[in-house]
Scaffold this active site. Structure first.
Site, short mmCIF file in Angstrom:
data_model
loop_
_atom_site.label_atom_id
_atom_site.label_comp_id
_atom_site.label_asym_id
_atom_site.label_seq_id
_atom_site.Cartn_x
_atom_site.Cartn_y
_atom_site.Cartn_z
N ARG A 116 53.13 33.27 44.86
CA ARG A 116 52.15 32.87 43.47
C ARG A 116 52.17 33.49 42.33
O ARG A 116 52.18 34.50 42.48
CB ARG A 116 50.38 33.13 44.73
N HIS A 161 45.18 33.22 34.92
CA HIS A 161 44.60 34.30 35.56
C HIS A 161 43.94 35.75 34.15
O HIS A 161 45.05 37.00 34.64
CB HIS A 161 45.92 35.43 36.69
N GLU A 206 39.64 33.90 40.85
CA GLU A 206 38.59 34.83 40.86
C GLU A 206 37.70 34.92 39.37
O GLU A 206 36.94 35.76 38.68
CB GLU A 206 38.80 36.10 40.95
N ASN A 348 40.59 34.91 48.45
CA ASN A 348 41.03 36.58 48.57
C ASN A 348 40.60 37.21 49.44
O ASN A 348 39.11 37.19 48.70
CB ASN A 348 41.06 36.92 46.28
N TYR A 350 39.86 40.98 50.12
CA TYR A 350 40.32 42.76 49.74
C TYR A 350 39.62 43.38 50.95
O TYR A 350 40.33 44.50 51.71
CB TYR A 350 40.40 43.99 48.93
N GLU A 416 45.10 35.91 48.19
CA GLU A 416 45.26 37.85 48.08
C GLU A 416 45.08 38.31 49.05
O GLU A 416 43.75 38.21 49.80
CB GLU A 416 45.33 37.66 46.77
C1 GBE Z 1 42.59 41.50 43.16
O1 GBE Z 1 41.27 41.27 42.20
C2 GBE Z 1 42.87 40.45 41.68
O2 GBE Z 1 43.04 39.18 41.61
C3 GBE Z 1 44.39 41.14 40.99
O3 GBE Z 1 44.61 40.46 39.81
C4 GBE Z 1 44.27 42.73 41.10
O4 GBE Z 1 45.47 43.22 41.30
C5 GBE Z 1 43.96 42.60 42.47
O5 GBE Z 1 43.38 42.08 42.76
C6 GBE Z 1 43.63 44.67 42.94
O6 GBE Z 1 42.99 45.15 42.66
O7 GBE Z 1 33.58 49.41 39.24
O8 GBE Z 1 35.84 50.01 40.46
O9 GBE Z 1 34.13 48.97 41.36
C7 GBE Z 1 36.02 46.71 40.47
C8 GBE Z 1 40.27 41.52 43.90
C9 GBE Z 1 36.31 45.79 40.28
C10 GBE Z 1 38.74 42.24 43.77
C11 GBE Z 1 38.00 45.22 41.69
C12 GBE Z 1 37.05 43.28 40.84
C13 GBE Z 1 39.22 44.25 42.36
C14 GBE Z 1 37.66 42.26 42.36
C15 GBE Z 1 35.44 47.82 39.32
N1 GBE Z 1 36.42 44.91 41.86
N2 GBE Z 1 38.40 42.40 42.40
S1 GBE Z 1 34.56 49.23 39.92
#
Ligand code: GBE
Length: 516
Positions: A116, A161, A206, A348, A350, A416
Site C-alpha cells: 500500500r 495521504h 484518514e 487503520n 493502532y 494500517e
Molecule cells: C497513521 O495515522 C497515518 O496514516 C500514517 O501516515 C502515520 O505515519 C502513522 O499513523 C503513524 O502515526 O497530540 O500526539 O495526541 C496524535 C494513525 C495524532 C492515527 C496520530 C492522529 C495517530 C491519528 C496527536 N494522531 N493517527 S497527539
C-alpha cells in the site's frame, strides 16, 4: 493456591489456548504500507526532456519541464521548521523515489502479497489541476507498479495521504467549492494511467486525522484555527469528493478495469471506563462521532451522519446562539450519492481508549466538546514513544467486530496497524505488537465471524513521521537518515513477519498467554 482455583485456572488457559485458531485462512492477504511524503523524498525534482528544447517548444510542452509541484507539507516544513520535533523534513526522507526497487525487494523478502503506497498528487499534477501533467511523475509510479507486479506484489494505491498541492490550497483547499472537481479530475488521471494494473484504490487516508488542519493544532497544515467548524466542513467536502471518485469509476472505468475502491478510515477502539449506562453510551457516542462520522454516510443502510452526531451538534450550535448547526447538512441528493460508495472497508487500527461520560466542560466548541466524553489510557497499558499509541491488541478484535456489526458485515481490509519506537533493530515490542494484534484479528474472524480480507503493517521502512520527524519509527526495516545512501536494515519484526507469512501461522514465542 487451593486446588479448585488451580483447576479453574488450568481450565481457563487450556480452553482459551485450545479454542484459539492461530492459522490464517486461505486467501488472507498480508501487506505493508507507506505514504508518498513520508518516504519518497525528491520533493522538488524537476522534470526532464530528452534533449534541451528551444524556448517556444518548452512553453508548448510544459509537462516536459514541469517536475513535482509544492504541496502543503512542503510549504509547512520549509516555512515553519519548529513544527517538526527534530526540525527535519521529508525533502529526502527514505529516498524511495530513487530506491523504490530496493523497497520492493524488502517487501518481497518478507513475503508480502501487497504494497500500500500513496501517489503524490503534486508529483503527477504539479498545480493540482490537469493543466500540467508531469510525465516524470507518471513514469515513476508506472515503474513502481511494474516492479511490484514483476515480483508478484499487488499495488494498493492511496490517492490522497495528506499532501495537497499548494496551488489547490491557495484556491480554497479541501473546503474550496471546486475541490470535488479537482479531485475527480485527479482520480481520472490515476485510473487512466494506472487502472489497467491497479485493482485496489483508497481515495483518502484518514480524513478523521487530517481534518486537524482545521482545528487549533497549529502544526497540521493548513493550520486554520476553526475547531468544531472547519473540521466538519473538511469532512463534508471529503465525503463528497470520495463519492465522486467512486461514481466516476463506476461510470467510466469499472466494467473494463474491475477494481475495488474504498477509503481508509482510522479509529481508536473505545471501551467504557465503567459499566454505567452513561459510560457505555459515551463510548458509543465516541465511536459514532469519530469513525461513524465517515463510515455511516458511506456504509450504513440509511446513509448520512450518525443520528447522535447530528443531534448533539445541532443542539450545541443552538445553545451557542447559532442559526444553523456547525455540522453541515447533506440533503437527500448527497445522502443517496455518498451511500454505498465503497467496495470494502479500509480500516487503520493502532490503539484503544478508555471512554467516560463528562458534562460539557470544555469552554470552546469543538468536535470533542460536542461528544461530552473523555478518552484516556488505562494506567496499566504499555505506551509507545508515540503518546497516543498504547499496546492494546484486544482493540483489534473489538474494532473489527464493531465495524462488522454496524455496517452489515462488510469485508474489512486492515489498511494500517503498527508500533512506534526510536529505531531499535531488535524491536521485540513491535514483533509482539503485530503477533498479538493478528491473534485478535483471527479471533474476530473465527469467533465473531467478521470478514477480514487482510492486514497491512505500517510500515515497511522507517519514514518521516510528520510533526515527529524521524524521532518516532514504525518500520520493519531500519533506515539511517544521516547516511546519504539511506541504508535499509531488517529488524527482528521483519524476520517475525517473514516466518509468520511463510507458515501462515502465528509464532508461539511472541504470543501473549493471557486472553481477554
Ligand atoms: C497513521 O495515522 C497515518 O496514516 C500514517 O501516515 C502515520 O505515519 C502513522 O499513523 C503513524 O502515526 O497530540 O500526539 O495526541 C496524535 C494513525 C495524532 C492515527 C496520530 C492522529 C495517530 C491519528 C496527536 N494522531 N493517527 S497527539
Amino acid at each position: 493456591m487451593r486446588a479448585p482455583q488451580l483447576l479453574l485456572l488450568l481450565l481457563a488457559f487450556g480452553r482459551s489456548q485450545a479454542a484459539r485458531n492461530t492459522t490464517f485462512p486461505e486467501g488472507f492477504l498480508f501487506g505493508a504500507a507507506t505514504a508518498a511524503y513520508q518516504v519518497e523524498g525528491a520533493w522538488n525534482t524537476s522534470g526532464q526532456c530528452l534533449q534541451p528544447l528551444p524556448l517556444w517548444l518548452m512553453l508548448q510542452y510544459r509537462e516536459c519541464i514541469a517536475g513535482k509541484g509544492e504541496h502543503i507539507w512542503d510549504r509547512m516544513v520549509h516555512t515553519r521548521p519548529n513544527c517538526i520535533a527534530d526540525r527535519t523534513s521529508g525533502d529526502v526522507a527514505a529516498d524511495s523515489y530513487h530506491k523504490y526497487k530496493e523497497d520492493v525487494k524488502l517487501l518481497k523478502d518478507v513475503g508480502f502479497n501487497f504494497y500500500r503506497f500513496s501517489i503524490s498528487w503534486a508529483r503527477i499534477l504539479p498545480k493540482g489541476d490537469v493543466s500540467v501533467i508531469n510525465k516524470d511523475g507518471i513514469d515513476y509510479y508506472n515503474n513502481l507498479i511494474n516492479e511490484l507486479l514483476a515480483n508478484n506484489i499487488q499495488p494498493v494505491v492511496t490517492m490522497y495521504h495528506w499532501d495537497l498541492p499548494q496551488h489547490l490550497q491557495d484556491l480554497g483547499g479541501l473546503v474550496g467549492s471546486a475541490f470535488g472537481d479537482y479531485f475527480e479530475d485527479y482520480a481520472r488521471v490515476l485510473y487512466t494511467n494506472f487502472g489497467d494494473r491497479v485493482k485496489w484504490w483508497l481515495t483518502f487516508n484518514e480524513p478523521g486525522t487530517f481534518v486537524d488542519g482545521y482545528t487549533s493544532h497549529g502544526c497540521v497544515p493548513p493550520a486554520v484555527d476553526a475547531p468544531g467548524v472547519g473540521d466538519y466542513l473538511v469532512a463534508h467536502s471529503i465525503l463528497k469528493a470520495h463519492a465522486r471518485a467512486y461514481r466516476l469509476y463506476d461510470r467510466e472505468f469499472r466494467s473494463e478495469q474491475k477494481g475495488n475502491i474504498s477509503i481508509a478510515l482510522s479509529a481508536g477502539y473505545g471501551t467504557p471506563k465503567t459499566n454505567s449506562n452513561a459510560d457505555i453510551e459515551a463510548t458509543e457516542t465516541f465511536m459514532q462521532h469519530s469513525l461513524g462520522w465517515f463510515a455511516h454516510p458511506i456504509y450504513s443502510q440509511e446513509g448520512d451522519y450518525p443520528a447522535v452526531m447530528k443531534e448533539r451538534v445541532a443542539n450545541n450550535s443552538k445553545a451557542e446562539g447559532l442559526f444553523r448547526s456547525r455540522l453541515p447538512e447533506f440533503g437527500e441528493y448527497w445522502v443517496n450519492y455518498i451511500r454505498g460508495t465503497a467496495d470494502f472497508f479500509g480500516l487503520n487500527y493502532y490503539s484503544s481508549w478508555v471512554v467516560s461520560h463528562v458534562g460539557s466542560s470544555l469552554d470552546r466548541a469543538s468536535r470533542w466538546s460536542d461528544m461530552d466524553v473523555m478518552s484516556s489510557q488505562d494506567p496499566g497499558w504499555t505506551v509507545s514513544v508515540a503518546t497516543w499509541l498504547a499496546y492494546t491488541p484486544f482493540g483489534m478484535r473489538g474494532l473489527l467486530s464493531w465495524v462488522s456489526k454496524n455496517y452489515n458485515n462488510t469485508p474489512i481490509l486492515i489498511t494500517e496497524n503498527g508500533w512506534a519506537d526510536t529505531g531499535e533493530i531488535n524491536d521485540t515490542m513491535r514483533a509482539k505488537y503485530y503477533v498479538n494484534n493478528l491473534a485478535h484479528l483471527l479471533d474476530a474472524i473465527y469467533l465473531d465471524n467478521v470478514t477480514v480480507l487482510g492486514h497491512t503493517a505500517w510500515s515497511i521502512i522507517d519514514n518521516f513521521e510528520w510533526a515527529q520527524g524521524y524521532t518516532q519509527r514504525f518500520g520493519l526495516h531500519h533506515i539511517d537518515f544521516n547516511d546519504p545512501q539511506r541504508p535499509r536494515t531488517p529488524k527482528e519484526s521483519a524476520r517475525v513477519f517473514a516466518a509468520l507469512i511463510k507458515n501462515r501461522k502465528l509464532p508461539e514465542n511472541y504470543l501473549d498467554k493471557v486472553i481477554e
